[in-house]
Design an enzyme around this catalytic site. Structure first.
Site, short mmCIF file in Angstrom:
data_model
loop_
_atom_site.label_atom_id
_atom_site.label_comp_id
_atom_site.label_asym_id
_atom_site.label_seq_id
_atom_site.Cartn_x
_atom_site.Cartn_y
_atom_site.Cartn_z
CD GLU A 32 63.74 -54.55 -14.73
OE1 GLU A 32 62.82 -54.42 -13.89
OE2 GLU A 32 63.85 -53.83 -15.73
CG HIS A 87 62.31 -52.03 -10.32
ND1 HIS A 87 61.70 -50.86 -9.94
CD2 HIS A 87 62.57 -51.92 -11.65
CE1 HIS A 87 61.58 -50.08 -11.00
NE2 HIS A 87 62.11 -50.68 -12.07
CG HIS A 89 66.10 -49.85 -14.46
ND1 HIS A 89 65.72 -48.57 -14.81
CD2 HIS A 89 64.94 -50.53 -14.21
CE1 HIS A 89 64.39 -48.48 -14.75
NE2 HIS A 89 63.91 -49.64 -14.38
#
Ligand SMILES: [Zn+2]
Length: 142
Positions: A32, A87, A89
């Protein structure tokens, strides 16, 4: 009206900055990625600041403390504000996980999540306040 969907105002992000986020996220895949998006004094997003994921995990992130500190210092120096935390995924849906919701400490900030599991990848925008998630339509502008 509990349980109703709240329609939030559209959020605008320059497409060049969206590409910058996605390129960074792809570059550290399968881990990630994470980082900050700064806004200028008018509240317009102005810079992407990637931060190392200290966990080096494909399912969790935690910003490297020193880099995050330096990034916040840079914001203050430039007269910028914290506009979003992003962020990625790498495999799952770009929606906040229970952990993302539990660790969302910035109610005034957008949470951008880049989903790399689809082609093309997508970025979605959320606000998380007291465990309550709202999505804002993200519009990429030129
Ligand atoms: Zn997440």
């Amino acid at each position: 009206m509990s349980g109703s969907r709240h329609l939030r105002p559209e959020v605008r992000l320059p497409s060049a900055m969206a590409s910058e986020i996605l390129n960074h996220c792809q570059s550290v895949r399968p881990e990630e990625a994470c980082g900050l998006v700064a806004a200028d004094s008018k509240g317009e997003p102005v810079a992407i600041i990637p931060v190392t994921n200290a966990l080096h995990s494909p399912v969790r992130y935690q910003m490297e403390t020193r880099e995050q500190f330096d990034a916040m210092k840079r914001l203050r120096r430039e007269g910028w504000s914290l506009w979003a935390i992003f962020h990625s995924h790498p495999h799952s849906e770009p929606a906040p996980s229970p952990t993302d919701i539990r660790l969302a400490f910035y109610p005034d900030c957008h949470y951008l999540i880049a989903g790399l599991g689809t082609d093309p990848p997508v970025i979605r925008c959320f606000t998380i306040v007291d465990g309550k998630v709202s999505e804002s339509p993200l519009r990429l502008i030129s």
